[in-house]
Design a protein around this motif. Structure first.
Motif, PDB file in Angstrom:
ATOM      1  N   VAL A 178       0.846  -1.187   0.000  1.00  0.00           N
ATOM      2  CA  VAL A 178       0.000   0.000   0.000  1.00  0.00           C
ATOM      3  C   VAL A 178       0.886   1.244   0.000  1.00  0.00           C
ATOM      4  O   VAL A 178       1.766   1.391   0.835  1.00  0.00           O
ATOM      5  CB  VAL A 178      -0.926   0.021   1.237  1.00  0.00           C
ATOM      6  CG1 VAL A 178      -1.734   1.316   1.278  1.00  0.00           C
ATOM      7  CG2 VAL A 178      -1.854  -1.188   1.224  1.00  0.00           C
ATOM      8  N   THR A 181      -3.945   6.068  -0.702  1.00  0.00           N
ATOM      9  CA  THR A 181      -5.264   5.785  -0.130  1.00  0.00           C
ATOM     10  C   THR A 181      -6.355   6.367  -1.019  1.00  0.00           C
ATOM     11  O   THR A 181      -6.149   7.388  -1.674  1.00  0.00           O
ATOM     12  CB  THR A 181      -5.382   6.397   1.281  1.00  0.00           C
ATOM     13  OG1 THR A 181      -5.146   7.809   1.221  1.00  0.00           O
ATOM     14  CG2 THR A 181      -4.412   5.741   2.244  1.00  0.00           C
ATOM     15  N   THR A 183      -6.771   2.254  -0.497  1.00  0.00           N
ATOM     16  CA  THR A 183      -6.391   0.986  -1.111  1.00  0.00           C
ATOM     17  C   THR A 183      -7.245  -0.095  -0.484  1.00  0.00           C
ATOM     18  O   THR A 183      -7.457  -0.103   0.734  1.00  0.00           O
ATOM     19  CB  THR A 183      -4.905   0.683  -0.896  1.00  0.00           C
ATOM     20  OG1 THR A 183      -4.115   1.665  -1.568  1.00  0.00           O
ATOM     21  CG2 THR A 183      -4.541  -0.694  -1.454  1.00  0.00           C
ATOM     22  N   VAL A 190      -5.124  -7.097  -3.734  1.00  0.00           N
ATOM     23  CA  VAL A 190      -4.994  -5.648  -3.623  1.00  0.00           C
ATOM     24  C   VAL A 190      -5.711  -4.977  -4.792  1.00  0.00           C
ATOM     25  O   VAL A 190      -5.502  -5.331  -5.956  1.00  0.00           O
ATOM     26  CB  VAL A 190      -3.517  -5.230  -3.602  1.00  0.00           C
ATOM     27  CG1 VAL A 190      -3.387  -3.706  -3.512  1.00  0.00           C
ATOM     28  CG2 VAL A 190      -2.787  -5.889  -2.437  1.00  0.00           C
ATOM     29  N   ASN A 192      -6.798  -1.012  -6.242  1.00  0.00           N
ATOM     30  CA  ASN A 192      -6.633   0.429  -6.104  1.00  0.00           C
ATOM     31  C   ASN A 192      -7.933   1.158  -6.424  1.00  0.00           C
ATOM     32  O   ASN A 192      -8.879   0.570  -6.964  1.00  0.00           O
ATOM     33  CB  ASN A 192      -5.504   0.913  -7.019  1.00  0.00           C
ATOM     34  CG  ASN A 192      -4.157   0.365  -6.606  1.00  0.00           C
ATOM     35  OD1 ASN A 192      -3.842   0.283  -5.417  1.00  0.00           O
ATOM     36  ND2 ASN A 192      -3.347  -0.030  -7.581  1.00  0.00           N
TER      37      ASN A 192
END
Length: 217
Positions: A178, A181, A183, A190, A192
């Motif tokens: 990470v 933000t 995330t 993960v 975005n």
């Protein structure tokens, strides 16, 4: 009403500045009071887990909080299909750290209430930080959530356990790579703040696909 373009841009990477990034002390706690690293909404045994790493002063995080998450909470979290875990990622230095310390100090049962307050007053908090008035602004927030005296407020900010807790969460974000933000970690992957993950409809499409893979209606 159209939102400012800034609200749809993820906030930038943490600088790693030793003066603002929380550092763990001896015996830093590995998890929050609930036993989960972060703060949980929903059934802890839900088939899907959605983790958000966020900053309270990030406009994109506010956008997710205000415009996307309420629909996800109603459709998936409150129905037991998704466990939501909020994790602090203070990329904007002491403003973020101090704001999160207030939320932690208010107690786990009030944590999300304080978080709502921080996002609702994000613009004022950022402006206060820019002119050196952050303490007064956060004291006002704190008083609304049971931290009623200057002495209690100062004790919160001086308590190293809260910074240790933030450090543990921050380091877990680094393990996922990470660097901005918000995330998201959706079912272990993960994601975005882009594509489907910028709208409630897009998020729903991704979650529905995962639920179908697990045979959940």
């Amino acid at each position: 009403m159209a939102l400012p373009a800034l609200a749809l841009v993820a906030c930038g990477a943490a600088t790693g500045d030793s003066s603002t990034t929380p550092k763990p002390g001896a015996g830093a706690p590995a998890a929050a009071v609930s036993g989960e690293l972060g703060h949980v909404k929903g059934d802890p045994n839900a088939p899907i887990t959605l983790i958000e790493y966020a900053s309270p002063t990030c406009p994109a995080c506010k956008y997710f909080h205000d415009e996307i998450f309420p629909a996800l909470e109603e459709k998936y979290v409150s129905t037991g299909k998704v466990k939501f875990v909020f994790r602090e990622f203070p990329i904007h230095g002491q403003a973020d750290v101090a704001a999160y310390v207030v939320a932690l100090c208010a107690g786990e049962d009030r944590y999300f209430d304080v978080l709502d307050d921080l996002f609702e007053n994000q613009e004022g908090i950022v402006q206060a930080a820019n002119v050196g008035a952050l303490g007064g602004m956060l004291k006002t927030v704190a008083k609304r959530h049971g931290i009623e005296t200057d002495e209690a407020f100062d004790a919160c900010l001086e308590n190293p356990e809260y910074r240790d807790q933030l450090a543990a969460v921050y380091q877990s974000g680094e393990q996922f790579g990470v660097n901005g933000t918000p995330t998201f970690i959706l079912d272990g992957k993960v994601r975005n703040f882009e594509g489907d993950f910028r709208t409630a409809e897009g998020f729903s499409k991704q979650i529905d696909a995962l639920l179908a893979e697990k045979g959940v209606q």
